[in-house]
Design a protein around this motif. Structure first.
Motif, PDB file in Angstrom:
ATOM      1  N   ASP A   1      -6.115   6.465 -32.211  1.00  0.00           N
ATOM      2  CA  ASP A   1      -4.856   5.781 -31.881  1.00  0.00           C
ATOM      3  C   ASP A   1      -3.677   6.696 -32.209  1.00  0.00           C
ATOM      4  N   SER A   2      -2.806   6.885 -31.247  1.00  0.00           N
ATOM      5  CA  SER A   2      -1.672   7.779 -31.412  1.00  0.00           C
ATOM      6  C   SER A   2      -0.580   7.112 -32.250  1.00  0.00           C
ATOM      7  N   PRO A   3       0.218   7.899 -32.975  1.00  0.00           N
ATOM      8  CA  PRO A   3       1.306   7.316 -33.772  1.00  0.00           C
ATOM      9  C   PRO A   3       2.326   6.576 -32.904  1.00  0.00           C
ATOM     10  N   GLU A   4       2.589   7.124 -31.700  1.00  0.00           N
ATOM     11  CA  GLU A   4       3.556   6.492 -30.806  1.00  0.00           C
ATOM     12  C   GLU A   4       3.244   6.878 -29.362  1.00  0.00           C
ATOM     13  N   THR A   5       2.874   5.907 -28.564  1.00  0.00           N
ATOM     14  CA  THR A   5       2.584   6.186 -27.161  1.00  0.00           C
ATOM     15  C   THR A   5       2.931   4.971 -26.306  1.00  0.00           C
ATOM     16  N   TRP A   6       3.361   5.238 -25.069  1.00  0.00           N
ATOM     17  CA  TRP A   6       3.774   4.151 -24.190  1.00  0.00           C
ATOM     18  C   TRP A   6       3.637   4.610 -22.740  1.00  0.00           C
ATOM     19  N   ALA A   7       3.819   3.671 -21.820  1.00  0.00           N
ATOM     20  CA  ALA A   7       3.653   3.959 -20.397  1.00  0.00           C
ATOM     21  C   ALA A   7       4.956   4.435 -19.769  1.00  0.00           C
ATOM     22  N   ASP A   8       4.841   5.429 -18.908  1.00  0.00           N
ATOM     23  CA  ASP A   8       5.932   5.748 -17.982  1.00  0.00           C
ATOM     24  C   ASP A   8       5.827   4.708 -16.862  1.00  0.00           C
ATOM     25  N   VAL A   9       6.846   3.874 -16.712  1.00  0.00           N
ATOM     26  CA  VAL A   9       6.765   2.748 -15.771  1.00  0.00           C
ATOM     27  C   VAL A   9       7.579   2.981 -14.491  1.00  0.00           C
ATOM     28  N   THR A  10       7.836   4.241 -14.168  1.00  0.00           N
ATOM     29  CA  THR A  10       8.633   4.559 -12.979  1.00  0.00           C
ATOM     30  C   THR A  10       8.030   3.948 -11.715  1.00  0.00           C
ATOM     31  N   ILE A  11       6.721   4.127 -11.528  1.00  0.00           N
ATOM     32  CA  ILE A  11       6.072   3.665 -10.291  1.00  0.00           C
ATOM     33  C   ILE A  11       6.052   2.141 -10.216  1.00  0.00           C
ATOM     34  N   ILE A  12       5.619   1.483 -11.296  1.00  0.00           N
ATOM     35  CA  ILE A  12       5.538   0.021 -11.250  1.00  0.00           C
ATOM     36  C   ILE A  12       6.934  -0.594 -11.119  1.00  0.00           C
ATOM     37  N   SER A  13       7.935   0.036 -11.701  1.00  0.00           N
ATOM     38  CA  SER A  13       9.314  -0.473 -11.563  1.00  0.00           C
ATOM     39  C   SER A  13       9.759  -0.409 -10.107  1.00  0.00           C
ATOM     40  N   ASN A  14       9.387   0.677  -9.421  1.00  0.00           N
ATOM     41  CA  ASN A  14       9.712   0.804  -7.992  1.00  0.00           C
ATOM     42  C   ASN A  14       8.996  -0.257  -7.164  1.00  0.00           C
ATOM     43  N   ILE A  15       7.722  -0.503  -7.512  1.00  0.00           N
ATOM     44  CA  ILE A  15       6.940  -1.524  -6.791  1.00  0.00           C
ATOM     45  C   ILE A  15       7.570  -2.896  -6.980  1.00  0.00           C
ATOM     46  N   MET A  16       7.903  -3.225  -8.225  1.00  0.00           N
ATOM     47  CA  MET A  16       8.455  -4.558  -8.506  1.00  0.00           C
ATOM     48  C   MET A  16       9.820  -4.747  -7.851  1.00  0.00           C
ATOM     49  N   GLU A  17      10.612  -3.711  -7.872  1.00  0.00           N
ATOM     50  CA  GLU A  17      11.947  -3.791  -7.272  1.00  0.00           C
ATOM     51  C   GLU A  17      11.875  -4.006  -5.753  1.00  0.00           C
TER      52      GLU A  17
ATOM     53  N   THR B   1       0.814  -1.219   0.000  1.00  0.00           N
ATOM     54  CA  THR B   1       0.000   0.000   0.000  1.00  0.00           C
ATOM     55  C   THR B   1       0.849   1.271   0.000  1.00  0.00           C
ATOM     56  N   GLU B   2       2.162   1.107  -0.078  1.00  0.00           N
ATOM     57  CA  GLU B   2       3.042   2.288  -0.104  1.00  0.00           C
ATOM     58  C   GLU B   2       2.784   3.121  -1.364  1.00  0.00           C
ATOM     59  N   PHE B   3       2.583   2.418  -2.498  1.00  0.00           N
ATOM     60  CA  PHE B   3       2.327   3.095  -3.769  1.00  0.00           C
ATOM     61  C   PHE B   3       0.841   2.974  -4.105  1.00  0.00           C
ATOM     62  N   SER B   4       0.202   4.108  -4.347  1.00  0.00           N
ATOM     63  CA  SER B   4      -1.227   4.102  -4.674  1.00  0.00           C
ATOM     64  C   SER B   4      -1.490   5.144  -5.759  1.00  0.00           C
ATOM     65  N   GLY B   5      -2.776   5.380  -6.066  1.00  0.00           N
ATOM     66  CA  GLY B   5      -3.126   6.304  -7.134  1.00  0.00           C
ATOM     67  C   GLY B   5      -3.099   5.604  -8.478  1.00  0.00           C
ATOM     68  N   ILE B   6      -2.814   6.369  -9.540  1.00  0.00           N
ATOM     69  CA  ILE B   6      -2.747   5.794 -10.884  1.00  0.00           C
ATOM     70  C   ILE B   6      -1.398   5.113 -11.059  1.00  0.00           C
ATOM     71  N   ILE B   7      -1.436   3.826 -11.387  1.00  0.00           N
ATOM     72  CA  ILE B   7      -0.213   3.033 -11.564  1.00  0.00           C
ATOM     73  C   ILE B   7      -0.275   2.356 -12.933  1.00  0.00           C
ATOM     74  N   ASN B   8       0.637   2.717 -13.819  1.00  0.00           N
ATOM     75  CA  ASN B   8       0.701   2.049 -15.124  1.00  0.00           C
ATOM     76  C   ASN B   8       1.222   0.634 -14.958  1.00  0.00           C
ATOM     77  N   VAL B   9       0.470  -0.333 -15.468  1.00  0.00           N
ATOM     78  CA  VAL B   9       0.936  -1.727 -15.491  1.00  0.00           C
ATOM     79  C   VAL B   9       1.234  -2.035 -16.953  1.00  0.00           C
ATOM     80  N   ALA B  10       2.510  -2.007 -17.301  1.00  0.00           N
ATOM     81  CA  ALA B  10       2.902  -2.029 -18.706  1.00  0.00           C
ATOM     82  C   ALA B  10       4.390  -2.322 -18.829  1.00  0.00           C
TER      83      ALA B  10
END
Length: 280
Positions: free
Chosen positions: A260-276, A216-225
């Motif tokens: 659909d955008s020509p190029e779009t992707w997730a910023d995975v900073t938060i999920i990377s911190n969670i997984m680590e 529960t340390e990380f909450s709010g919008i979390i990109n899973v990608a």
């Protein structure tokens, strides 16, 4: 005693994988759906409808510590009216759970909340959805954060991007290619395939989801990608090759979707911190 997690839409494309991963993580799983034929039999089956006016709904759903709300109809039909029609029921369900004092709610979001956007998407990226699916998910997210604002409930909005894997059971383009190959079709009508999206394998996605809900340390919008943009053409051509299919893509048979955008992707900073920190 392990925490009890209620997983709605437990028999769905994502749900059955989340169920298994949660069980393997040692959680007690309360599985809610209309049928249970694809679900690990270690679950506690919840047959009481989640969209019900029952005053004791929380208790009848097993009094969970965590709710993972995956239930959603017509997820692959972006302009189905079902998205708007079902929205009040999703709101009422979540409101009842919050009023019952549930400690933690995780809800499946989508990059289609964003609408047209070029570049990385993070929690602060403005939303301007252009399909009924995106509009409904976007509205539900706003509602959820609003109704939990002055409560103790931890909210995790799990924003997914493009999912691959377990393709025979999904309704994505990959599932359609599997079906076309099995039907003996020689060509598959396709877009230009030039757009770049963020693709993640279902097993990696589910690992991210289950790891997220166990903290529960990380909450709010979390990109899973994955955080990696790749052309749709590359993904699909690799899929065809890896499976040894003979079918060929008919490029340009369908126009690219205007939202659909020509190029779009997730910023995975938060999920990377969670997984680590929490993927033990």
């Amino acid at each position: 005693m392990s925490k009890k997690v209620l997983i709605t839409g437990a028999n769905g494309y994502i749900g059955r994988h989340v169920v298994q991963a949660a069980l393997n993580k040692g959680l007690t799983v309360l599985a809610a759906d209309l049928k249970f034929d694809e679900i690990d039999d270690r679950v506690i089956q919840v047959t009481h409808p989640i969209f019900s006016n029952d005053a004791q709904l929380f208790e009848k759903l097993g009094s969970p510590d965590i709710i993972v709300h995956l239930a959603w109809r017509d997820g692959f039909i972006h302009n189905s009216s079902i998205h708007i029609e079902d929205l009040p029921q999703h709101y009422q369900f979540l409101q009842k759970m919050v009023d019952s004092g549930v400690k933690q709610i995780a809800v499946m979001g989508t990059m289609h909340e964003i609408g047209y956007h070029e570049g990385a998407i993070n929690a602060q990226t403005p939303t301007n959805p252009e399909s009924l699916y995106g509009i409904s998910k976007n509205a539900l997210r706003d509602v959820l954060f609003n109704i939990t604002k002055n409560t103790e409930t931890v909210v995790q909005w799990l924003r997914a991007f493009y999912i691959v894997g377990d393709d025979a059971r999904g309704s994505s383009i990959f599932a359609k290619i599997v079906q076309a190959e099995h039907e003996g079709k020689e060509v598959f009508p396709f877009t230009t395939g030039k757009n770049k999206f963020d693709f993640i394998n279902i097993d990696c996605l589910v690992k991210q989801i289950v790891t997220t809900i166990t903290q529960t340390e990380f909450s709010g919008i979390i990109n899973v990608a994955s955080g990696v943009p790749e052309t749709l053409a590359n993904q699909v051509e690799s899929f065809i090759k890896d499976n040894g299919f003979k079918i060929k893509l008919d490029y340009g048979a369908f126009p690219d979707r205007p939202y659909d955008s020509p190029e779009t992707w997730a910023d995975v900073t938060i999920i990377s911190n969670i997984m680590e920190k929490y993927d033990k």
